[in-house]
Design a protein around this motif. Structure first.
Motif, short mmCIF file in Angstrom:
data_model
loop_
_atom_site.label_atom_id
_atom_site.label_comp_id
_atom_site.label_asym_id
_atom_site.label_seq_id
_atom_site.Cartn_x
_atom_site.Cartn_y
_atom_site.Cartn_z
N GLY A 52 29.69 52.50 24.78
CA GLY A 52 28.71 52.72 23.72
C GLY A 52 27.68 53.74 24.18
O GLY A 52 27.80 54.32 25.26
N VAL A 53 26.68 53.95 23.33
CA VAL A 53 25.57 54.86 23.66
C VAL A 53 24.41 54.00 24.14
O VAL A 53 23.90 53.16 23.39
CB VAL A 53 25.16 55.70 22.43
CG1 VAL A 53 23.98 56.60 22.77
CG2 VAL A 53 26.35 56.56 21.97
N TYR A 54 24.01 54.18 25.39
CA TYR A 54 23.04 53.29 26.01
C TYR A 54 21.82 54.03 26.56
O TYR A 54 21.91 55.20 26.93
CB TYR A 54 23.70 52.55 27.19
CG TYR A 54 24.70 51.52 26.79
CD1 TYR A 54 24.30 50.27 26.34
CD2 TYR A 54 26.07 51.79 26.85
CE1 TYR A 54 25.23 49.30 25.96
CE2 TYR A 54 27.01 50.83 26.47
CZ TYR A 54 26.58 49.59 26.02
OH TYR A 54 27.49 48.63 25.64
N SER A 55 20.71 53.29 26.68
CA SER A 55 19.57 53.75 27.47
C SER A 55 19.88 53.37 28.93
O SER A 55 20.73 52.51 29.18
CB SER A 55 18.30 53.05 26.99
OG SER A 55 18.48 51.65 27.08
N PRO A 56 19.18 54.00 29.92
CA PRO A 56 19.52 53.70 31.32
C PRO A 56 19.40 52.22 31.68
O PRO A 56 20.29 51.67 32.32
CB PRO A 56 18.50 54.53 32.12
CG PRO A 56 18.00 55.56 31.20
CD PRO A 56 18.15 55.04 29.80
N GLY A 57 18.30 51.58 31.25
CA GLY A 57 18.11 50.17 31.61
C GLY A 57 19.19 49.27 31.04
O GLY A 57 19.64 48.33 31.68
N ALA A 58 19.64 49.58 29.81
CA ALA A 58 20.71 48.79 29.18
C ALA A 58 22.01 48.97 29.96
O ALA A 58 22.74 48.01 30.21
CB ALA A 58 20.87 49.20 27.73
N ALA A 59 22.30 50.21 30.36
CA ALA A 59 23.55 50.48 31.07
C ALA A 59 23.53 49.95 32.50
O ALA A 59 24.51 49.41 33.00
CB ALA A 59 23.83 51.99 31.09
#
Length: 438
Positions: A406-413
């Motif tokens: 998916g398309v993530y922000s750094p903290g989410a990934a």
């Protein structure tokens, strides 16, 4: 299994391709990838890291590789580093690049104009993609358009993996993990220190700011389209500060941080709350300016900027003469090596929350914590480090990434990966300054 994971590398000759390698920031990213390869990072199954540079001009790409080898004190790179010719305006060339690698490092900005074709090529051809965009409209637009497709393909698209916004986003998560109890709110304060040569920034960043501010209304429309679920406020509500205020802790004037950190942290907190049922953390990001003289200078430049950015001719003036309108801060040449060597940053996080056993829905916060992230010059030393270590984490910590692409922000990934440990080893250091006294 994700496109970046072990089983599918069969037909892909490269682990990492640096796209836009001969650009101002790209050249420093190339050097950092070369350093990671020399240190044996990011490789698979004990082999070496296989990487390539990509861009429009073979001569320029060769020159960047020569410069990197020279700066690392190595003999010239031979055939072990690939050279791929491709152009952001040629979809076929981007598809060919994406099919040859597990991961593209996208260094071509402003991303609002040049970023999407790279994301699209990566999603369609099963390559992961990391960028260093500080442009919320681009980042959230890519989420709206490609999140589902990327998830279907098992591809990870992770934006803002540079100075915007890894120190802020991972800094909030680090602060949360170091607090015994429940962290409910954090404020961060950025200070940039420079040596006698001063600080300079390449005008690519300036252009992104000009077009970003000009287009703020469309960002609101985009967010309506995405239809974000509101992030609940847990614990005492974080007080909003004025645009300009005096900080007692630092004895300096501060302003709100104008970059993408706030929106990136919010996306991460929303993801961790909705997908992993973690307590969301409220966040405010600020920059330390110094004394009154700095404030007056900034106010004058800021008012002129905000006036001009509204009009087409004003935007043309701003982008044509960055040095004049930014008081010499943004230049078409970017910083000298001496300026970079003399510059560093510190981001200080003040967190508050509730001790173990305290219900965050009741009463006042009863614990505080102070942490910091320190590092070298933000734009062209720290940014390549954070980008390349994010890449290494994506390749090596695949089992700790979110379950689906998916398309993530750094903290989410990267919240479950070893990214912070990797950054600590490379000089972007996370530490606890003071633990709470309960």
């Amino acid at each position: 299994m994700a496109a970046g994971s072990g089983t599918k590398t069969g037909g892909r000759p490269y682990d990492i391709v640096v796209f836009g390698a001969s650009g101002f920031t790209g050249q420093f990213v190339v050097e950092e990838v070369a350093r990671a390869a020399a240190a044996g990072e990011g490789q698979l199954c004990g082999g070496r890291l296989r990487w390539a540079v990509a861009g429009r001009s073979r001569e320029k790409l060769r020159a960047v590789l020569e410069r990197a080898a020279e700066r690392l004190g190595k003999a010239a790179f031979g055939e072990e580093v690939g050279v791929l010719l491709c152009d952001v305006g040629d979809a076929g060339s981007l598809a060919t690049m994406a099919r040859q690698t597990r991961l593209v490092l996208s260094c071509v900005g402003p991303y609002r104009f040049l970023g999407e074709p790279v994301v699209q090529a990566c999603v369609e051809n099963g390559a992961n993609c990391i960028d260093i965009s500080g442009e919320p409209q681009f980042l959230e637009g890519m989420y709206l358009k490609y999140n589902e497709k990327a998830a279907e393909k098992g591809v990870y698209i992770v934006g803002s993996c540079g100075f915007d916004s890894i120190p802020a986003d991972m800094g909030v998560l680090y602060t949360r993990d170091k607090l015994k109890g429940t962290l409910t709110a954090v404020e961060s304060f950025l200070s940039v220190k420079s040596g006698p040569e001063g600080v300079r920034v390449h005008d690519g960043t300036w252009k992104s700011a000009v077009y970003g501010l000009a287009d703020e209304d469309n960002l609101k429309k985009l967010r309506k389209q995405i239809g974000y679920a509101p992030v609940p406020v847990i614990g005492a509500k974080l007080k909003k500060r004025g645009f300009l205020f005096y900080s007692q802790e630092f004895k300096e004037y501060c302003i709100q941080f104008m970059g993408s950190d706030g929106s990136v942290v919010k996306r991460t907190q929303r993801y961790l709350h909705t997908e992993l049922q973690e307590t969301p953390v409220q966040y405010g990001g600020y920059v330390n300016l110094g004394g009154l003289a700095s404030v007056i200078k900034l106010m004058f430049a800021g008012m002129l900027f905000l006036l001009l950015v509204k009009f087409n001719f004003g935007r043309k003036l701003l982008t044509k003469y960055p040095e004049f309108f930014s008081g010499g801060y943004f230049t078409k040449e970017g910083p000298t090596q001496k300026q970079m060597d003399g510059t560093s940053f510190t981001m200080t996080f003040f967190g508050e929350g509730y001790s173990e056993g305290q219900d965050p829905q009741n009463g006042k916060p009863n614990v505080k914590i102070c942490t910091e992230v320190k590092g070298p010059e933000p734009g062209y030393i720290a940014t390549p480090i954070t980008m390349v270590q994010a890449a290494v984490s994506l390749l090596e910590d695949a089992a700790s990434l979110p379950k689906r692409g998916g398309v993530y922000s750094p903290g989410a990934a990267f919240s479950k990966t070893k990214l912070i440990d990797r950054l600590n080893k490379r000089g972007v250091e996370f530490s606890v300054i003071s633990k709470p006294e309960v």
